[in-house]
Scaffold this motif. Structure first.
Motif, short mmCIF file in Angstrom:
data_model
loop_
_atom_site.label_atom_id
_atom_site.label_comp_id
_atom_site.label_asym_id
_atom_site.label_seq_id
_atom_site.Cartn_x
_atom_site.Cartn_y
_atom_site.Cartn_z
N THR A 88 -10.82 -8.22 -5.32
CA THR A 88 -11.31 -8.98 -4.29
C THR A 88 -10.31 -9.77 -3.57
N VAL A 89 -9.94 -9.42 -2.35
CA VAL A 89 -8.88 -10.23 -1.77
C VAL A 89 -9.58 -11.05 -0.47
N GLY A 90 -9.83 -12.39 -0.58
CA GLY A 90 -10.35 -13.14 0.48
C GLY A 90 -11.84 -12.42 0.30
N ASP A 91 -12.52 -11.96 1.31
CA ASP A 91 -13.83 -11.39 1.21
C ASP A 91 -13.76 -9.88 1.68
N VAL A 92 -12.52 -9.28 1.21
CA VAL A 92 -12.52 -7.68 1.13
C VAL A 92 -12.36 -7.36 -0.29
N ARG A 93 -13.52 -6.36 -0.36
CA ARG A 93 -13.30 -5.62 -1.68
C ARG A 93 -12.71 -4.59 -1.44
N LEU A 94 -11.57 -4.30 -2.33
CA LEU A 94 -10.92 -3.24 -2.61
C LEU A 94 -11.05 -2.22 -3.79
N ALA A 95 -11.13 -1.08 -3.60
CA ALA A 95 -10.92 -0.19 -4.86
C ALA A 95 -9.33 0.52 -4.75
N VAL A 96 -8.72 0.07 -5.85
CA VAL A 96 -7.32 0.53 -5.91
C VAL A 96 -7.23 1.66 -7.16
N CYS A 97 -6.72 2.72 -6.62
CA CYS A 97 -6.99 3.96 -7.19
C CYS A 97 -5.41 4.37 -7.63
N ASN A 98 -5.30 5.03 -8.97
CA ASN A 98 -4.19 5.61 -9.41
C ASN A 98 -4.24 7.05 -9.16
N LEU A 99 -3.61 7.88 -8.40
CA LEU A 99 -3.42 9.09 -8.24
C LEU A 99 -2.14 9.68 -8.56
N ILE B 295 -8.25 1.46 -0.96
CA ILE B 295 -9.52 1.53 0.16
C ILE B 295 -10.37 0.48 0.00
N GLU B 296 -11.00 0.39 1.25
CA GLU B 296 -12.20 -0.79 1.06
C GLU B 296 -13.31 -0.16 0.11
N ASP B 297 -13.78 -0.98 -0.67
CA ASP B 297 -14.52 -0.61 -1.75
C ASP B 297 -16.26 -0.52 -1.16
N VAL B 298 -16.45 -0.26 0.00
CA VAL B 298 -17.69 -0.16 0.43
C VAL B 298 -17.93 1.22 1.18
N VAL C 199 -20.01 9.81 7.34
CA VAL C 199 -19.16 10.58 8.28
C VAL C 199 -17.97 9.57 8.86
N MET C 200 -18.04 8.46 8.67
CA MET C 200 -17.03 7.34 9.26
C MET C 200 -16.12 7.11 7.82
N PRO C 201 -14.82 7.03 8.16
CA PRO C 201 -13.71 6.84 7.23
C PRO C 201 -13.89 5.29 6.50
N VAL C 202 -13.48 4.90 5.69
CA VAL C 202 -13.34 3.86 4.76
C VAL C 202 -11.77 3.21 5.47
N ARG C 203 -11.89 1.85 5.34
CA ARG C 203 -10.48 1.19 5.46
C ARG C 203 -9.47 1.56 4.45
N THR C 204 -8.13 1.74 4.77
CA THR C 204 -7.13 1.82 3.90
C THR C 204 -6.34 0.59 3.96
N ALA D 190 4.09 -4.37 -11.05
CA ALA D 190 2.91 -5.31 -10.16
C ALA D 190 2.50 -4.56 -8.78
N ILE D 191 1.38 -4.41 -8.79
CA ILE D 191 0.60 -3.77 -7.48
C ILE D 191 0.35 -4.76 -6.55
N TYR D 192 0.91 -4.76 -5.14
CA TYR D 192 0.64 -5.48 -4.13
C TYR D 192 -0.13 -4.75 -3.01
N VAL D 193 -1.22 -5.44 -2.40
CA VAL D 193 -1.92 -4.75 -1.48
C VAL D 193 -1.83 -5.75 -0.04
N HIS D 194 -1.44 -4.89 0.97
CA HIS D 194 -1.46 -5.59 2.13
C HIS D 194 -3.08 -5.63 3.03
N VAL D 195 -3.58 -6.76 3.11
CA VAL D 195 -4.77 -7.01 3.67
C VAL D 195 -4.41 -8.13 4.78
N ALA D 196 -4.73 -7.54 6.01
CA ALA D 196 -4.49 -8.45 7.15
C ALA D 196 -5.85 -8.88 7.93
#
Ligand code: FES
Length: 107
Positions: free
Chosen positions: A26-37, A44-47, A87-92, A101-107
Motif C-alpha cells: 500500500t502506497v498512500g491510499d493506493v493498493r498495489l500488487a507487485v508481481c515477479n515475472l 499493477i493496482e490491486d483492485v 473489460v477495463m484495464p487496471v492501472r500500472t 530494493a524494489i521502488y514503485v512510482h505512484v503519482a
C-alpha cells in the motif's frame, strides 16, 4: 542508490517475492500488487476493475494474473484486461530495481 524523485516508494525487496509470486503493497491510499515475472518486477493496482477483487490473491500464470473472485485476467505488464468478466484495464506503475530494493512510482 539511484537518485529517484519523491514519488518513488520502497515497495519491498526482491528476495521477498519469488518468481511467479505477488506481494501486496500500500502506497498512500493506493493498493498495489507487485508481481515477479521471471525475475522482472511489475506493479499493477490491486483492485480488479470488474468488482474490486484483490488481485494480489490471484494466480500469476505467465504474464497474466487471475482475479480470485470471478476469474478475470489481466496482463501484469500492460494492465490490459485479457479475460472476462473484466473489460477495463487496471492501472500500472513504473518499477525501479536498485540492487535488491524494489521502488514503485505512484503519482
Ligand atoms: S471482481 Fe475480479 S472478476 Fe469479478
Amino acid at each position: 542508490m539511484a537518485v529517484l524523485g519523491t514519488d518513488w516508494t520502497l515497495a519491498g525487496h526482491a528476495g521477498e517475492i519469488p518468481e511467479g509470486q505477488v506481494k501486496q503493497v500500500t502506497v498512500g491510499d493506493v493498493r498495489l500488487a507487485v508481481c515477479n515475472l521471471d525475475g522482472k518486477f511489475f506493479a499493477i493496482e490491486d483492485v480488479c476493475t470488474h468488482d474490486n477483487g484483490p488481485l494480489n490473491q490471484g494466480c500469476l500464470e505467465g504474464e497474466e494474473i487471475e482475479c480470485p473472485r470471478h476469474g478475470a485476467l489481466f496482463n501484469v505488464r500492460t494492465g490490459e484486461a485479457t479475460g472476462m468478466p473484466a473489460v477495463m484495464p487496471v492501472r500500472t506503475f513504473a518499477v525501479h530495481l536498485d540492487g535488491d530494493a524494489i521502488y514503485v512510482h505512484v503519482a
